[in-house]
Design a protein around this motif. Structure first.
Motif, PDB file in Angstrom:
ATOM      1  N   GLN A  71      -1.080 -53.252  16.561  1.00  0.00           N
ATOM      2  CA  GLN A  71      -2.159 -52.819  17.453  1.00  0.00           C
ATOM      3  C   GLN A  71      -2.174 -51.299  17.507  1.00  0.00           C
ATOM      4  OE1 GLN A  71      -2.575 -54.936  21.216  1.00  0.00           O
ATOM      5  NE2 GLN A  71      -3.152 -53.033  22.218  1.00  0.00           N
ATOM      6  N   VAL A  72      -3.367 -50.695  17.437  1.00  0.00           N
ATOM      7  CA  VAL A  72      -3.494 -49.239  17.448  1.00  0.00           C
ATOM      8  C   VAL A  72      -4.430 -48.810  18.572  1.00  0.00           C
ATOM      9  CG1 VAL A  72      -2.979 -48.965  14.991  1.00  0.00           C
ATOM     10  CG2 VAL A  72      -5.349 -49.340  15.719  1.00  0.00           C
ATOM     11  N   THR A  73      -4.366 -47.531  18.893  1.00  0.00           N
ATOM     12  CA  THR A  73      -5.181 -46.985  19.971  1.00  0.00           C
ATOM     13  C   THR A  73      -6.660 -47.010  19.602  1.00  0.00           C
ATOM     14  OG1 THR A  73      -3.368 -45.518  20.610  1.00  0.00           O
ATOM     15  CG2 THR A  73      -5.564 -44.964  21.434  1.00  0.00           C
ATOM     16  N   ALA A  74      -7.478 -47.484  20.500  1.00  0.00           N
ATOM     17  CA  ALA A  74      -8.917 -47.560  20.251  1.00  0.00           C
ATOM     18  C   ALA A  74      -9.562 -46.184  20.360  1.00  0.00           C
ATOM     19  CB  ALA A  74      -9.563 -48.515  21.243  1.00  0.00           C
ATOM     20  N   THR A  75     -10.647 -46.005  19.639  1.00  0.00           N
ATOM     21  CA  THR A  75     -11.441 -44.774  19.686  1.00  0.00           C
ATOM     22  C   THR A  75     -12.852 -45.104  20.178  1.00  0.00           C
ATOM     23  OG1 THR A  75     -12.295 -45.004  17.433  1.00  0.00           O
ATOM     24  CG2 THR A  75     -10.163 -43.888  17.701  1.00  0.00           C
ATOM     25  N   LEU A  76     -13.640 -44.060  20.382  1.00  0.00           N
ATOM     26  CA  LEU A  76     -15.033 -44.271  20.778  1.00  0.00           C
ATOM     27  C   LEU A  76     -15.798 -45.011  19.689  1.00  0.00           C
ATOM     28  CD1 LEU A  76     -17.358 -43.794  22.764  1.00  0.00           C
ATOM     29  CD2 LEU A  76     -17.744 -41.579  21.644  1.00  0.00           C
ATOM     30  N   GLU A  77     -15.519 -44.702  18.431  1.00  0.00           N
ATOM     31  CA  GLU A  77     -16.196 -45.385  17.337  1.00  0.00           C
ATOM     32  C   GLU A  77     -15.875 -46.880  17.333  1.00  0.00           C
ATOM     33  OE1 GLU A  77     -17.277 -44.686  12.668  1.00  0.00           O
ATOM     34  OE2 GLU A  77     -15.400 -43.856  13.430  1.00  0.00           O
ATOM     35  N   ASP A  78     -14.616 -47.222  17.621  1.00  0.00           N
ATOM     36  CA  ASP A  78     -14.239 -48.632  17.719  1.00  0.00           C
ATOM     37  C   ASP A  78     -15.055 -49.332  18.805  1.00  0.00           C
ATOM     38  OD1 ASP A  78     -12.237 -48.202  15.795  1.00  0.00           O
ATOM     39  OD2 ASP A  78     -10.759 -47.697  17.326  1.00  0.00           O
ATOM     40  N   ALA A  79     -15.109 -48.699  19.981  1.00  0.00           N
ATOM     41  CA  ALA A  79     -15.837 -49.296  21.101  1.00  0.00           C
ATOM     42  C   ALA A  79     -17.327 -49.409  20.781  1.00  0.00           C
ATOM     43  CB  ALA A  79     -15.630 -48.461  22.352  1.00  0.00           C
ATOM     44  N   TYR A  80     -17.871 -48.398  20.115  1.00  0.00           N
ATOM     45  CA  TYR A  80     -19.278 -48.432  19.736  1.00  0.00           C
ATOM     46  C   TYR A  80     -19.569 -49.613  18.811  1.00  0.00           C
ATOM     47  CZ  TYR A  80     -23.394 -47.178  16.976  1.00  0.00           C
ATOM     48  OH  TYR A  80     -24.598 -47.209  16.319  1.00  0.00           O
ATOM     49  N   LEU A  81     -18.715 -49.815  17.831  1.00  0.00           N
ATOM     50  CA  LEU A  81     -18.912 -50.933  16.900  1.00  0.00           C
ATOM     51  C   LEU A  81     -18.819 -52.279  17.607  1.00  0.00           C
ATOM     52  CD1 LEU A  81     -16.899 -49.593  13.835  1.00  0.00           C
ATOM     53  CD2 LEU A  81     -19.378 -49.907  13.970  1.00  0.00           C
ATOM     54  N   ILE A  82     -17.871 -52.401  18.501  1.00  0.00           N
ATOM     55  CA  ILE A  82     -17.726 -53.657  19.245  1.00  0.00           C
ATOM     56  C   ILE A  82     -18.956 -53.931  20.110  1.00  0.00           C
ATOM     57  CG2 ILE A  82     -16.459 -54.755  21.147  1.00  0.00           C
ATOM     58  CD1 ILE A  82     -13.892 -53.549  19.939  1.00  0.00           C
ATOM     59  N   LEU A  83     -19.409 -52.912  20.818  1.00  0.00           N
ATOM     60  CA  LEU A  83     -20.527 -53.095  21.754  1.00  0.00           C
ATOM     61  C   LEU A  83     -21.841 -53.379  21.039  1.00  0.00           C
ATOM     62  CD1 LEU A  83     -19.567 -50.310  24.283  1.00  0.00           C
ATOM     63  CD2 LEU A  83     -19.716 -52.744  24.803  1.00  0.00           C
ATOM     64  N   THR A  84     -22.073 -52.710  19.907  1.00  0.00           N
ATOM     65  CA  THR A  84     -23.348 -52.906  19.216  1.00  0.00           C
ATOM     66  C   THR A  84     -23.367 -54.193  18.394  1.00  0.00           C
ATOM     67  OG1 THR A  84     -22.564 -51.471  17.414  1.00  0.00           O
ATOM     68  CG2 THR A  84     -23.950 -50.467  19.120  1.00  0.00           C
ATOM     69  N   GLN A  85     -22.217 -54.760  18.131  1.00  0.00           N
ATOM     70  CA  GLN A  85     -22.179 -56.001  17.351  1.00  0.00           C
ATOM     71  C   GLN A  85     -22.073 -57.242  18.219  1.00  0.00           C
ATOM     72  OE1 GLN A  85     -19.043 -55.441  14.497  1.00  0.00           O
ATOM     73  NE2 GLN A  85     -20.078 -53.709  13.566  1.00  0.00           N
ATOM     74  N   THR A  86     -21.891 -57.053  19.508  1.00  0.00           N
ATOM     75  CA  THR A  86     -21.767 -58.205  20.401  1.00  0.00           C
ATOM     76  C   THR A  86     -22.912 -58.260  21.394  1.00  0.00           C
ATOM     77  OG1 THR A  86     -20.335 -56.939  21.895  1.00  0.00           O
ATOM     78  CG2 THR A  86     -19.259 -58.283  20.217  1.00  0.00           C
ATOM     79  N   ASN A  87     -23.878 -57.352  21.284  1.00  0.00           N
ATOM     80  CA  ASN A  87     -25.041 -57.357  22.192  1.00  0.00           C
ATOM     81  C   ASN A  87     -26.299 -57.755  21.428  1.00  0.00           C
ATOM     82  OD1 ASN A  87     -24.502 -56.101  25.091  1.00  0.00           O
ATOM     83  ND2 ASN A  87     -23.088 -55.146  23.639  1.00  0.00           N
TER      84      ASN A  87
END
Length: 289
Positions: free
Chosen positions: A273-289
């Protein structure tokens, strides 16, 4: 100073809605605006800049309706559109003096202001060359300078770092950080690292709708515990992509260090497990909405 956006929509026809029922409160500081192509980011910024008229909803700057009173924001606005154009036969001084005249600026201090802006965007040495001889990055820098001519209190930048080399991107970020204490700055970029390094808050749009608006910290928290790395054999990478959303890869001899999102299923064996970044969160949010 605050900009209040309430139930804002822009509909071009029955089939095309660019912005849909968007509400957002923007205060002093830097708001990073993220979203895939066609999300409505540029349309939103054009409405704030009073270039495009909303179909419905309200835009208030310090309680004043800027749709009904566009001059209330135009006199304090600096705007760099994505499709910024220049006059190729003018040099930097001539171009900025022309833009200043269009904005109603003049007086003894104008030349000094232009000198300071050219220095801030690292164009002093090229100021007397025709802009038509500039590289794409240099034209982008003159665009940044023109947006700052009137010492604006509301700044809108649409993809401002396109064409800038790494050194100039750092210079731009430092410039924005200096301005952010006294201004509302809205910055849209596909370079998430630029947003991550400079924005106080982040708004993410998708299909014309606002899907989240929060501090960077709160948005990144939504990706915590879902970002992993694993070392794969080269031949295993394609099969791995069928099961996990791969964010990034880095080849190491005959293996590939693979960064990926674990969305709902358990992490792959031997993952870290690694530290999340803003880009990670952006990808998660735009792919699950």
């Amino acid at each position: 100073m605050a900009l209040s956006i309430t139930n804002l929509s822009k509909q071009y026809n029955a089939q095309k809605t660019a912005v849909s029922n968007l509400s957002l409160q923007i205060n002093k500081g830097v708001l990073g605006l993220l979203g895939p192509n066609g999300a409505g980011k540029s349309t939103l910024m054009k409405m704030i800049a009073t270039i495009s008229i909303p179909s419905s909803g309200s835009l208030l700057l310090e309680g004043i309706d800027i749709v009904q009173n566009p001059n209330s924001i135009r006199k304090v606005l600096g705007y760099l559109p994505q499709d910024f154009g220049v006059y190729p036969n003018l040099n930097a001084y001539e171009f900025l003096e022309y833009i200043a005249a269009m904005k109603g600026l003049g007086g003894k201090g104008l030349r000094q202001r232009i000198d300071l802006l050219l220095e801030s965007v690292n164009l002093t040495a090229d100021a007397k060359r025709p802009i038509g001889t500039y590289s794409g990055g240099m034209k982008q820098r003159i665009g940044i300078a023109q947006a700052l001519l009137n010492d604006p209190k509301v700044l809108i930048f649409d993809e401002p770092t396109v064409g800038l080399d790494p050194e100039e991107r750092v210079r731009f970020r430092q410039l924005i950080a200096d301005l952010a204490q006294d201004s509302i700055i809205i910055l849209s970029s596909h370079i998430v690292s630029d947003i991550e390094s400079i924005a106080d808050e982040v708004a993410i749009m998708q299909e014309g709708k606002l899907i989240t608006h929060a501090s960077q910290y709160d948005i990144i928290k939504q990706a915590e515990g879902r970002i992993f790395e694993v070392l794969l054999d080269n031949n295993d990478l394609n099969a791995f992509k069928h099961h996990y959303k791969v964010i990034d890869t880095a080849r190491q001899a005959d293996q590939v260090r693979t960064r990926y999102i674990s969305t709902g299923q358990a992490a792959a064996p031997l993952s870290t497990q690694v530290t999340a970044t803003l880009e990670d969160a952006y990808l998660i949010l735009t792919q699950t909405n």
